[in-house]
Motif scaffolding. Structure first.
Motif, PDB file in Angstrom:
ATOM      1  N   PRO A  82       6.857  -0.700   0.346  1.00 34.81           N
ATOM      2  CA  PRO A  82       6.226   0.448  -0.311  1.00 34.81           C
ATOM      3  C   PRO A  82       4.807   0.088  -0.781  1.00 34.81           C
ATOM      4  O   PRO A  82       4.587  -1.040  -1.236  1.00 34.81           O
ATOM      5  CB  PRO A  82       7.129   0.712  -1.527  1.00 34.81           C
ATOM      6  CG  PRO A  82       8.389  -0.009  -1.248  1.00 34.81           C
ATOM      7  CD  PRO A  82       8.070  -1.140  -0.327  1.00 34.81           C
ATOM      8  N   MET A  83       3.910   1.025  -0.649  1.00 34.45           N
ATOM      9  CA  MET A  83       2.524   0.736  -0.997  1.00 34.45           C
ATOM     10  C   MET A  83       2.174   1.385  -2.331  1.00 34.45           C
ATOM     11  O   MET A  83       2.380   2.565  -2.521  1.00 34.45           O
ATOM     12  CB  MET A  83       1.606   1.249   0.099  1.00 34.45           C
ATOM     13  CG  MET A  83       0.305   0.541   0.056  1.00 34.45           C
ATOM     14  SD  MET A  83      -0.511   0.543   1.616  1.00 34.45           S
ATOM     15  CE  MET A  83      -0.733   2.258   1.812  1.00 34.45           C
ATOM     16  N   ARG A  84       1.666   0.599  -3.255  1.00 39.98           N
ATOM     17  CA  ARG A  84       1.332   1.143  -4.575  1.00 39.98           C
ATOM     18  C   ARG A  84      -0.160   1.123  -4.828  1.00 39.98           C
ATOM     19  O   ARG A  84      -0.659   1.838  -5.670  1.00 39.98           O
ATOM     20  CB  ARG A  84       2.016   0.320  -5.663  1.00 39.98           C
ATOM     21  CG  ARG A  84       3.499   0.281  -5.520  1.00 39.98           C
ATOM     22  CD  ARG A  84       4.230   0.743  -6.772  1.00 39.98           C
ATOM     23  NE  ARG A  84       5.568   1.195  -6.440  1.00 39.98           N
ATOM     24  CZ  ARG A  84       6.496   0.408  -5.904  1.00 39.98           C
ATOM     25  NH1 ARG A  84       6.239  -0.848  -5.627  1.00 39.98           N
ATOM     26  NH2 ARG A  84       7.685   0.887  -5.617  1.00 39.98           N
ATOM     27  N   ALA A  85      -0.881   0.277  -4.120  1.00 33.51           N
ATOM     28  CA  ALA A  85      -2.326   0.141  -4.342  1.00 33.51           C
ATOM     29  C   ALA A  85      -2.968  -0.201  -2.999  1.00 33.51           C
ATOM     30  O   ALA A  85      -2.271  -0.594  -2.067  1.00 33.51           O
ATOM     31  CB  ALA A  85      -2.586  -0.968  -5.353  1.00 33.51           C
ATOM     32  N   PRO A  86      -4.279  -0.043  -2.911  1.00 31.55           N
ATOM     33  CA  PRO A  86      -4.947  -0.432  -1.670  1.00 31.55           C
ATOM     34  C   PRO A  86      -4.714  -1.911  -1.378  1.00 31.55           C
ATOM     35  O   PRO A  86      -4.477  -2.700  -2.287  1.00 31.55           O
ATOM     36  CB  PRO A  86      -6.434  -0.195  -1.982  1.00 31.55           C
ATOM     37  CG  PRO A  86      -6.444   0.778  -3.088  1.00 31.55           C
ATOM     38  CD  PRO A  86      -5.216   0.516  -3.892  1.00 31.55           C
ATOM     39  N   ARG A  87      -4.725  -2.272  -0.125  1.00 28.41           N
ATOM     40  CA  ARG A  87      -4.573  -3.684   0.227  1.00 28.41           C
ATOM     41  C   ARG A  87      -5.629  -4.085   1.231  1.00 28.41           C
ATOM     42  O   ARG A  87      -6.133  -3.269   1.979  1.00 28.41           O
ATOM     43  CB  ARG A  87      -3.167  -3.983   0.720  1.00 28.41           C
ATOM     44  CG  ARG A  87      -2.506  -2.855   1.506  1.00 28.41           C
ATOM     45  CD  ARG A  87      -1.030  -3.021   1.618  1.00 28.41           C
ATOM     46  NE  ARG A  87      -0.661  -4.403   1.931  1.00 28.41           N
ATOM     47  CZ  ARG A  87       0.529  -4.916   1.641  1.00 28.41           C
ATOM     48  NH1 ARG A  87       1.435  -4.172   1.062  1.00 28.41           N
ATOM     49  NH2 ARG A  87       0.806  -6.159   1.972  1.00 28.41           N
ATOM     50  N   ARG A  88      -5.926  -5.384   1.238  1.00 28.01           N
ATOM     51  CA  ARG A  88      -7.035  -5.850   2.060  1.00 28.01           C
ATOM     52  C   ARG A  88      -6.765  -5.732   3.551  1.00 28.01           C
ATOM     53  O   ARG A  88      -7.692  -5.673   4.344  1.00 28.01           O
ATOM     54  CB  ARG A  88      -7.351  -7.307   1.734  1.00 28.01           C
ATOM     55  CG  ARG A  88      -8.040  -7.435   0.413  1.00 28.01           C
ATOM     56  CD  ARG A  88      -8.828  -8.724   0.326  1.00 28.01           C
ATOM     57  NE  ARG A  88      -9.326  -8.864  -1.044  1.00 28.01           N
ATOM     58  CZ  ARG A  88      -9.061  -9.891  -1.821  1.00 28.01           C
ATOM     59  NH1 ARG A  88      -8.348 -10.906  -1.363  1.00 28.01           N
ATOM     60  NH2 ARG A  88      -9.520  -9.919  -3.040  1.00 28.01           N
ATOM     61  N   GLU A  89      -5.483  -5.694   3.927  1.00 26.29           N
ATOM     62  CA  GLU A  89      -5.194  -5.563   5.362  1.00 26.29           C
ATOM     63  C   GLU A  89      -5.563  -4.187   5.875  1.00 26.29           C
ATOM     64  O   GLU A  89      -5.564  -3.942   7.077  1.00 26.29           O
ATOM     65  CB  GLU A  89      -3.701  -5.794   5.651  1.00 26.29           C
ATOM     66  CG  GLU A  89      -3.209  -7.180   5.328  1.00 26.29           C
ATOM     67  CD  GLU A  89      -2.387  -7.171   4.058  1.00 26.29           C
ATOM     68  OE1 GLU A  89      -2.852  -6.573   3.060  1.00 26.29           O
ATOM     69  OE2 GLU A  89      -1.297  -7.760   4.057  1.00 26.29           O
ATOM     70  N   ILE A  90      -5.815  -3.271   4.952  1.00 25.37           N
ATOM     71  CA  ILE A  90      -6.148  -1.906   5.347  1.00 25.37           C
ATOM     72  C   ILE A  90      -7.596  -1.619   4.985  1.00 25.37           C
ATOM     73  O   ILE A  90      -7.957  -1.584   3.810  1.00 25.37           O
ATOM     74  CB  ILE A  90      -5.228  -0.895   4.639  1.00 25.37           C
ATOM     75  CG1 ILE A  90      -3.764  -1.227   4.935  1.00 25.37           C
ATOM     76  CG2 ILE A  90      -5.569   0.524   5.071  1.00 25.37           C
ATOM     77  CD1 ILE A  90      -2.782  -0.304   4.261  1.00 25.37           C
ATOM     78  N   ALA A  91      -8.427  -1.437   5.991  1.00 24.69           N
ATOM     79  CA  ALA A  91      -9.841  -1.151   5.746  1.00 24.69           C
ATOM     80  C   ALA A  91     -10.081   0.341   5.922  1.00 24.69           C
ATOM     81  O   ALA A  91      -9.438   0.990   6.736  1.00 24.69           O
ATOM     82  CB  ALA A  91     -10.716  -1.945   6.706  1.00 24.69           C
ATOM     83  N   VAL A  92     -10.991   0.874   5.127  1.00 22.83           N
ATOM     84  CA  VAL A  92     -11.296   2.299   5.204  1.00 22.83           C
ATOM     85  C   VAL A  92     -12.756   2.484   5.601  1.00 22.83           C
ATOM     86  O   VAL A  92     -13.652   1.942   4.961  1.00 22.83           O
ATOM     87  CB  VAL A  92     -11.037   3.009   3.854  1.00 22.83           C
ATOM     88  CG1 VAL A  92     -11.303   4.499   3.984  1.00 22.83           C
ATOM     89  CG2 VAL A  92      -9.615   2.753   3.386  1.00 22.83           C
ATOM     90  N   VAL A  93     -12.972   3.232   6.684  1.00 27.83           N
ATOM     91  CA  VAL A  93     -14.336   3.600   7.081  1.00 27.83           C
ATOM     92  C   VAL A  93     -14.567   5.024   6.587  1.00 27.83           C
ATOM     93  O   VAL A  93     -13.916   5.959   7.048  1.00 27.83           O
ATOM     94  CB  VAL A  93     -14.514   3.533   8.605  1.00 27.83           C
ATOM     95  CG1 VAL A  93     -15.927   3.947   8.992  1.00 27.83           C
ATOM     96  CG2 VAL A  93     -14.203   2.136   9.118  1.00 27.83           C
ATOM     97  N   PHE A  94     -15.459   5.165   5.607  1.00 27.86           N
ATOM     98  CA  PHE A  94     -15.703   6.487   5.044  1.00 27.86           C
ATOM     99  C   PHE A  94     -16.702   7.256   5.896  1.00 27.86           C
ATOM    100  O   PHE A  94     -17.556   6.682   6.559  1.00 27.86           O
ATOM    101  CB  PHE A  94     -16.230   6.365   3.618  1.00 27.86           C
ATOM    102  CG  PHE A  94     -15.234   5.769   2.657  1.00 27.86           C
ATOM    103  CD1 PHE A  94     -14.228   6.540   2.117  1.00 27.86           C
ATOM    104  CD2 PHE A  94     -15.303   4.425   2.308  1.00 27.86           C
ATOM    105  CE1 PHE A  94     -13.310   5.997   1.233  1.00 27.86           C
ATOM    106  CE2 PHE A  94     -14.394   3.869   1.426  1.00 27.86           C
ATOM    107  CZ  PHE A  94     -13.392   4.656   0.889  1.00 27.86           C
TER     108      PHE A  94
END
Ligand SMILES: Nc1ncnc2c1ncn2[C@@H]1O[C@H](COP(=O)(O)OP(=O)(O)OP(=O)(O)O)[C@@H](O)[C@H]1O
Ligand SMILES: [Mg+2]
Lengths: 267, 255
Positions: A82-94
């Motif tokens: 379960p994911m509760r906060a952002p994690r470094r394995e997930i990058a976001v390109v805005f």
């Protein structure tokens, strides 16, 4: 490339296999249901494109996947957890690259921000920065400030910074939406090549139906008020994709028609 | 471009030289009594005499010290407090009304209070200078921290940056233009208040020098002191401007 068909099996969830999984996810913001029960799985290495009318909840869904929002119902899982906060394995390109870059840092400095944060020792950073800049076609622009770059270059820089995180997942919210057609096509191909070389999983939100088909292994169409899945299409087009051949492929035209009709009906 | 800059420099130089010449003529013609208006020649001679045989250098250092300590204290306090208030919406709405009440308060009204509490001491001067010059920095920092692009905080969250890293690498640099503009304004306030405190409390400094010279009708000494004060204001503003354009190099690209 993972087999897209695997991810389609929605009725029998395979939490161990899915990179990102939405389990009956619902989100209410300010008393208003924005997302209502989305169930979806993204397989490792898959490119999943999300389309939908404006305001249907694409950005919100992406933010849920990033851990920037916590669902008010159901759960979002990353590799089964379960994911509760952002994690470094997930990058976001805005989408708004102009706002997502630090204007007081040069191109090298912006990439360095990610490297500093993951704790890379200073003497290793420079080589990594050079490598990443070259990867996104910005070799020789290390000293430029974002404001000295074109929109396409700025978006490349943001992608490079995301790659500096060494992400397993790239979440992209209309990353090429603000760019002209030529730049956009160039970046589409560059992105496909990058993703192929890193094996990253991609969730790609776009307004552009053709872009969704061109890039995706699968396209999900969202319905508005509240946001929910209305359509899932598997894109059976050969890779590597080609700007001319792929777009003229009969399957491409068929999918485009299906998506077009869906969007038309959902509005 | 380069030539126009040189042209403007030259023009301003000519204007300054013209004003000094006018001053000299006025003094020579005794348009104003020399008791009140010495010529630039006499003022200059007095300045040189003050440095070589008098204690003008000590007074200059005194004023610079008062100004610097007060200003630095205000800078540190203002930026720290402003960062705290500016980075929290709740803090902003709780504290802002109080600040709005305190800010327009003339510092001169604070001076008697400070004297009553701290006496005619260095501590009083430090307090008055810091209190008076803290406002531009405090308000600049609050504004700067409140105006940080929210997208950047999301970038920080995605990267898992620590709270300290977010403040040092995102909020502070983002607020730097506002903070530096505040620091520049404060510099002038600090100089004015240093002089006022020296006059009131008899502290070693140019304020005291100017006041004593005026009382003794030593107009040349008085003018020497005033000229030095002008010079301090000018040089510190110049240094601040240089620091600003160095620290904000990235903004040049935007313009
Ligand atoms: N923080 C919020 N509070 C309340 N409502 C919100 C919030 N964020 C988004 N919404 C609403 O949720 C809906 C979905 O927004 P979202 O930004 O996800 O749409 P979108 O599909 O990305 O739209 P677009 O294509 O225009 O980018 C919109 O109706 C929007 O007004
Ligand atoms: Mg959106």
């Amino acid at each position: 490339m993972a087999e897209p068909a695997l991810a389609l099996v929605q009725s029998s969830p395979s939490p161990a296999r899915a990179q990102i999984a939405f389990d009956n996810v619902a989100l209410t913001l300010g008393g208003k249901a924005i997302i209502d029960t989305i169930s979806l799985e993204v397989a490792p290495g898959e490119i999943l494109c999300v389309v939908g009318a404006s305001g249907c909840g694409k950005t919100t869904a992406l933010r849920l996947a990033a851990g920037l929002y916590e669902p008010t119902g159901g759960s979002v899982r990353f590799e089964g957890e379960p994911m509760r906060a952002p994690r470094r394995e997930i990058a976001v390109v805005f989408q708004d690259y102009g706002k997502a870059l630090l204007p007081w840092r040069s191109a090298a400095g912006n990439i360095s921000l990610a490297l500093e944060t993951i704790g890379m020792p200073a003497q290793q950073r420079e080589a990594r920065i050079t490598e990443l800049l070259a990867k996104v076609g910005l070799a020789g622009h290390a000293a430029k400030y974002p404001t000295e770059m074109s929109g396409g270059m700025q978006q490349r820089l943001q992608i490079a910074r995301c790659l500096a995180q060494d992400p397993k997942v790239l979440l992209m919210d209309e990353p090429f939406g603000a760019l002209d057609a030529m730049t956009r096509q160039g970046l589409q191909d560059e992105m496909l090549a990058l993703v192929a070389s890193t094996g990253a999983t991609v969730v790609f939100v776009t307004h552009d139906l053709e872009e969704a088909i061109y890039l995706g292994d699968r396209v999900v169409g969202l319905l508005p008020h509240p946001g929910r899945v209305g359509l899932e299409l598997t894109v059976d087009l050969p890779r590597p994709r080609d700007q001319l051949a792929t777009r003229e492929h009969p399957e491409f035209l068929r999918l485009r028609r299906a998506l077009f009709d869906f969007i038309k009906a959902s509005e | 471009m380069r030539w126009s800059v040189i042209g403007w420099r030259l023009a301003s130089f000519v204007v300054a030289a013209g004003l000094i010449a006018l001053w000299q003529v006025a003094a020579d013609q005794r348009l104003v009594s020399p008791v009140f208006l010495p010529g630039p020649d006499r003022a200059w001679a007095s300045l040189m005499r003050g440095f070589t045989s008098g204690d003008l250098l000590a007074k200059l250092m005194g004023t610079l010290t008062h100004m610097a300590y007060g200003w630095l204290l205000a800078s540190i306090g203002g930026v720290a407090l402003g960062a705290m208030i500016g980075s929290s919406k709740a803090m902003r709405s709780y504290v802002a009304p109080t600040l709005e009440l305190l800010r327009p308060l003339p510092v001169s009204a604070i001076i008697p209070v400070a004297i009553a509490a701290l006496g005619l001491s260095q501590g009083m001067a430090l307090f008055v200078i810091a209190f008076g010059s803290v406002w531009p920095m405090l308000l600049g920092t609050i504004h700067g921290f409140a105006a940080v692009e929210p997208r950047l905080y999301e970038v920080a969250r995605v990267l898992h940056m620590s709270r300290l890293a977010v403040i040092l690498k995102i909020a502070l640099p983002s607020a730097a233009p506002d903070i530096l503009a505040g620091m520049r304004l404060s510099l002038t306030v600090a100089l004015i208040l240093a002089v006022v405190c020296e006059m009131l409390a008899g502290l070693d400094g140019l304020g005291q020098w100017v006041l004593l010279s005026a009382r003794a009708f030593r107009s040349a000494d008085l003018f020497a002191g005033v000229m030095l004060l002008g010079l301090i204001g000018y040089v510190t503003a110049l240094a601040m401007g240089a620091a600003e354009s160095r620290l904000l190099r990235w903004q040049a690209a935007r313009r």
